[in-house]
Design a protein around this motif. Structure first.
Motif, PDB file in Angstrom:
ATOM      1  N   ASN A 122      -1.426   4.794  -5.184  1.00  0.00           N
ATOM      2  CA  ASN A 122      -0.584   5.195  -6.312  1.00  0.00           C
ATOM      3  C   ASN A 122       0.867   4.772  -6.101  1.00  0.00           C
ATOM      4  OD1 ASN A 122       0.042   6.481  -8.760  1.00  0.00           O
ATOM      5  ND2 ASN A 122       0.635   8.337  -7.699  1.00  0.00           N
ATOM      6  N   GLY A 123       1.420   4.073  -7.104  1.00  0.00           N
ATOM      7  CA  GLY A 123       2.800   3.610  -7.033  1.00  0.00           C
ATOM      8  C   GLY A 123       2.988   2.260  -6.390  1.00  0.00           C
ATOM      9  N   SER A 124       1.921   1.690  -5.847  1.00  0.00           N
ATOM     10  CA  SER A 124       2.024   0.358  -5.220  1.00  0.00           C
ATOM     11  C   SER A 124       2.105  -0.703  -6.313  1.00  0.00           C
ATOM     12  CB  SER A 124       0.808   0.105  -4.328  1.00  0.00           C
ATOM     13  OG  SER A 124       0.724   1.078  -3.304  1.00  0.00           O
ATOM     14  N   GLN A 125       3.072  -1.618  -6.173  1.00  0.00           N
ATOM     15  CA  GLN A 125       3.315  -2.590  -7.243  1.00  0.00           C
ATOM     16  C   GLN A 125       3.705  -3.950  -6.686  1.00  0.00           C
ATOM     17  OE1 GLN A 125       6.054  -1.226 -10.392  1.00  0.00           O
ATOM     18  NE2 GLN A 125       5.917   0.809  -9.467  1.00  0.00           N
ATOM     19  N   LEU A 126       3.201  -4.995  -7.346  1.00  0.00           N
ATOM     20  CA  LEU A 126       3.688  -6.360  -7.179  1.00  0.00           C
ATOM     21  C   LEU A 126       4.200  -6.784  -8.542  1.00  0.00           C
ATOM     22  CD1 LEU A 126       4.099  -9.035  -5.697  1.00  0.00           C
ATOM     23  CD2 LEU A 126       1.700  -9.586  -6.189  1.00  0.00           C
ATOM     24  N   ASN A 127       5.514  -7.013  -8.633  1.00  0.00           N
ATOM     25  CA  ASN A 127       6.154  -7.335  -9.906  1.00  0.00           C
ATOM     26  C   ASN A 127       6.700  -8.752  -9.883  1.00  0.00           C
ATOM     27  OD1 ASN A 127       5.854  -4.616 -10.931  1.00  0.00           O
ATOM     28  ND2 ASN A 127       7.511  -4.022  -9.559  1.00  0.00           N
ATOM     29  N   HIS A 128       6.199  -9.588 -10.803  1.00  0.00           N
ATOM     30  CA  HIS A 128       6.725 -10.947 -10.950  1.00  0.00           C
ATOM     31  C   HIS A 128       7.639 -10.938 -12.177  1.00  0.00           C
ATOM     32  CE1 HIS A 128       7.269 -15.143 -11.002  1.00  0.00           C
ATOM     33  NE2 HIS A 128       6.327 -15.448 -11.865  1.00  0.00           N
ATOM     34  N   LEU A 129       8.947 -11.005 -11.929  1.00  0.00           N
ATOM     35  CA  LEU A 129       9.936 -10.790 -12.981  1.00  0.00           C
ATOM     36  C   LEU A 129      10.630 -12.070 -13.416  1.00  0.00           C
ATOM     37  CD1 LEU A 129      11.555  -7.675 -11.249  1.00  0.00           C
ATOM     38  CD2 LEU A 129       9.731  -7.680 -12.961  1.00  0.00           C
ATOM     39  N   GLY A 130      10.288 -13.193 -12.782  1.00  0.00           N
ATOM     40  CA  GLY A 130      11.027 -14.422 -13.036  1.00  0.00           C
ATOM     41  C   GLY A 130      10.277 -15.416 -13.905  1.00  0.00           C
ATOM     42  N   THR A 131      10.537 -16.693 -13.653  1.00  0.00           N
ATOM     43  CA  THR A 131       9.881 -17.767 -14.383  1.00  0.00           C
ATOM     44  C   THR A 131       8.755 -18.344 -13.530  1.00  0.00           C
ATOM     45  OG1 THR A 131      11.472 -19.367 -13.511  1.00  0.00           O
ATOM     46  CG2 THR A 131      11.998 -18.350 -15.628  1.00  0.00           C
ATOM     47  N   GLY A 132       7.990 -19.263 -14.102  1.00  0.00           N
ATOM     48  CA  GLY A 132       6.858 -19.843 -13.395  1.00  0.00           C
ATOM     49  C   GLY A 132       5.669 -18.897 -13.416  1.00  0.00           C
ATOM     50  N   ARG A 133       4.482 -19.471 -13.247  1.00  0.00           N
ATOM     51  CA  ARG A 133       3.261 -18.661 -13.299  1.00  0.00           C
ATOM     52  C   ARG A 133       3.090 -17.791 -12.063  1.00  0.00           C
ATOM     53  NH1 ARG A 133       1.252 -23.614 -14.970  1.00  0.00           N
ATOM     54  NH2 ARG A 133       0.436 -24.070 -12.901  1.00  0.00           N
ATOM     55  N   THR A 179       0.814  -1.212   0.000  1.00  0.00           N
ATOM     56  CA  THR A 179       0.000   0.000   0.000  1.00  0.00           C
ATOM     57  C   THR A 179       0.852   1.270   0.000  1.00  0.00           C
ATOM     58  OG1 THR A 179      -0.153   0.024   2.425  1.00  0.00           O
ATOM     59  CG2 THR A 179      -1.873  -1.168   1.247  1.00  0.00           C
ATOM     60  N   ASN A 180       0.209   2.357  -0.409  1.00  0.00           N
ATOM     61  CA  ASN A 180       0.797   3.704  -0.324  1.00  0.00           C
ATOM     62  C   ASN A 180       2.161   3.810  -1.002  1.00  0.00           C
ATOM     63  OD1 ASN A 180      -1.443   4.554   1.189  1.00  0.00           O
ATOM     64  ND2 ASN A 180      -0.487   3.877   3.084  1.00  0.00           N
ATOM     65  N   GLY A 181       2.317   3.130  -2.133  1.00  0.00           N
ATOM     66  CA  GLY A 181       3.556   3.223  -2.899  1.00  0.00           C
ATOM     67  C   GLY A 181       4.577   2.154  -2.611  1.00  0.00           C
ATOM     68  N   GLY A 182       4.239   1.163  -1.788  1.00  0.00           N
ATOM     69  CA  GLY A 182       5.146   0.044  -1.545  1.00  0.00           C
ATOM     70  C   GLY A 182       5.339  -0.814  -2.788  1.00  0.00           C
ATOM     71  N   VAL A 183       6.492  -1.491  -2.868  1.00  0.00           N
ATOM     72  CA  VAL A 183       6.825  -2.304  -4.044  1.00  0.00           C
ATOM     73  C   VAL A 183       7.375  -3.653  -3.593  1.00  0.00           C
ATOM     74  CG1 VAL A 183       8.281  -2.498  -6.108  1.00  0.00           C
ATOM     75  CG2 VAL A 183       7.345  -0.270  -5.448  1.00  0.00           C
ATOM     76  N   VAL A 184       6.891  -4.734  -4.222  1.00  0.00           N
ATOM     77  CA  VAL A 184       7.451  -6.067  -4.025  1.00  0.00           C
ATOM     78  C   VAL A 184       7.882  -6.596  -5.390  1.00  0.00           C
ATOM     79  CG1 VAL A 184       6.994  -8.448  -3.330  1.00  0.00           C
ATOM     80  CG2 VAL A 184       6.052  -6.555  -1.985  1.00  0.00           C
ATOM     81  N   ASN A 185       9.151  -6.996  -5.486  1.00  0.00           N
ATOM     82  CA  ASN A 185       9.714  -7.564  -6.712  1.00  0.00           C
ATOM     83  C   ASN A 185      10.078  -9.029  -6.474  1.00  0.00           C
ATOM     84  OD1 ASN A 185       9.793  -5.029  -8.201  1.00  0.00           O
ATOM     85  ND2 ASN A 185      11.492  -4.457  -6.862  1.00  0.00           N
ATOM     86  N   VAL A 186       9.519  -9.924  -7.265  1.00  0.00           N
ATOM     87  CA  VAL A 186       9.794 -11.352  -7.163  1.00  0.00           C
ATOM     88  C   VAL A 186      10.504 -11.786  -8.440  1.00  0.00           C
ATOM     89  CG1 VAL A 186       8.813 -13.650  -6.827  1.00  0.00           C
ATOM     90  CG2 VAL A 186       7.725 -11.662  -5.762  1.00  0.00           C
ATOM     91  N   SER A 187      11.731 -12.287  -8.302  1.00  0.00           N
ATOM     92  CA  SER A 187      12.529 -12.624  -9.480  1.00  0.00           C
ATOM     93  C   SER A 187      12.967 -14.079  -9.467  1.00  0.00           C
ATOM     94  CB  SER A 187      13.750 -11.700  -9.581  1.00  0.00           C
ATOM     95  OG  SER A 187      14.519 -11.740  -8.394  1.00  0.00           O
ATOM     96  N   THR A 188      12.076 -14.964  -9.061  1.00  0.00           N
ATOM     97  CA  THR A 188      12.401 -16.388  -9.000  1.00  0.00           C
ATOM     98  C   THR A 188      12.755 -16.962 -10.362  1.00  0.00           C
ATOM     99  OG1 THR A 188      11.563 -18.574  -8.415  1.00  0.00           O
ATOM    100  CG2 THR A 188       9.956 -16.991  -9.216  1.00  0.00           C
ATOM    101  N   GLN A 189      13.666 -17.917 -10.362  1.00  0.00           N
ATOM    102  CA  GLN A 189      14.022 -18.629 -11.592  1.00  0.00           C
ATOM    103  C   GLN A 189      13.605 -20.098 -11.508  1.00  0.00           C
ATOM    104  OE1 GLN A 189      15.150 -16.948 -14.292  1.00  0.00           O
ATOM    105  NE2 GLN A 189      14.830 -15.158 -12.988  1.00  0.00           N
ATOM    106  N   THR A 190      12.575 -20.377 -10.696  1.00  0.00           N
ATOM    107  CA  THR A 190      12.056 -21.739 -10.584  1.00  0.00           C
ATOM    108  C   THR A 190      10.628 -21.784 -11.097  1.00  0.00           C
ATOM    109  OG1 THR A 190      11.038 -21.537  -8.397  1.00  0.00           O
ATOM    110  CG2 THR A 190      13.408 -21.967  -8.461  1.00  0.00           C
TER     111      THR A 190
END
Length: 194
Positions: free
Chosen positions: A64-75, A31-42
């Motif tokens: 605004n600006g809050s993001q959950l980013n899945h940057l790796g492999t797997g669904r 919330t409130n612009g927090g960001v989580v980046n997940v870059s798993t390669q499994t």
């Protein structure tokens, strides 16, 4: 268990897979612009509701600006295994869930995603609502500026013939939009219901 990532200076970088609710109930709030980046390669990817005992697991992305980013492999999966019930809520302009890989809402379990008030869920790949084996998926996109975006295929109720059945529902309301740059399927293959 509730884990919060709150505020524009808050970033959580995860190099392995992320499971929200695996044997228990998990809740992740960004919330409130927090960001989580997940870059798993499994192949495990990012899962919300991993098991039958994780009913009620959820992810909230709001502000605004809050993001959950899945940057790796797997669904990126909401309601991953049979018996699981999970949901994702993306609320407000500038709130996003982004994935470089497939997004499945209702994989083998029951999954729902609500995108409202200008929020966005976007995959560079396939978005599947109700898929794999006996999955039940519901996606609701409501409000002007709210979007569900598939970079390739948008599929509502889609499993391979003979692999079971899936039920998928896509609700568009009050100016919400869904789009794909490739094919769109509704009730694809054998016994699926879309």
């Amino acid at each position: 268990t509730v884990t919060g990532v709150i505020g524009a200076a808050s970033t959580w970088n995860i190099s392995g897979f992320l499971m929200v609710g695996n044997g228990g109930i998990g809740r992740l709030e960004i919330t409130n612009g927090g960001v989580v980046n997940v870059s798993t390669q499994t192949n495990a990817g990012l899962s919300i509701g991993e098991s039958p005992t994780s009913d009620g697991s959820s992810v909230l992305v709001s502000g605004n600006g809050s993001q959950l980013n899945h940057l790796g492999t797997g669904r990126l999966s909401v309601g991953n295994f049979g018996g699981s019930v999970a949901n994702a809520l993306v609320d407000g302009a500038g709130s996003r869930i982004d994935a470089t890989t497939e997004v499945t809402i209702g994989d083998q379990g029951s999954g729902s995603a609500t995108i409202q008030a200008g929020g966005v869920i976007e995959s560079q790949n396939v978005v599947r609502i109700g898929g794999i084996q006996s999955g039940v998926g519901v996606a609701t996109v409501t409000g002007v500026g709210s979007q569900l975006v598939a970079g390739t295929t948008l599929s509502v109720a889609d499993v391979d013939s003979g692999a079971g059945s899936a039920t998928g529902t896509l609700n568009l309301d009050s100016g919400g939009t869904a789009k794909s740059t490739g094919h769109t399927f509704i009730g694809r293959q054998g016994e699926n219901v879309g």
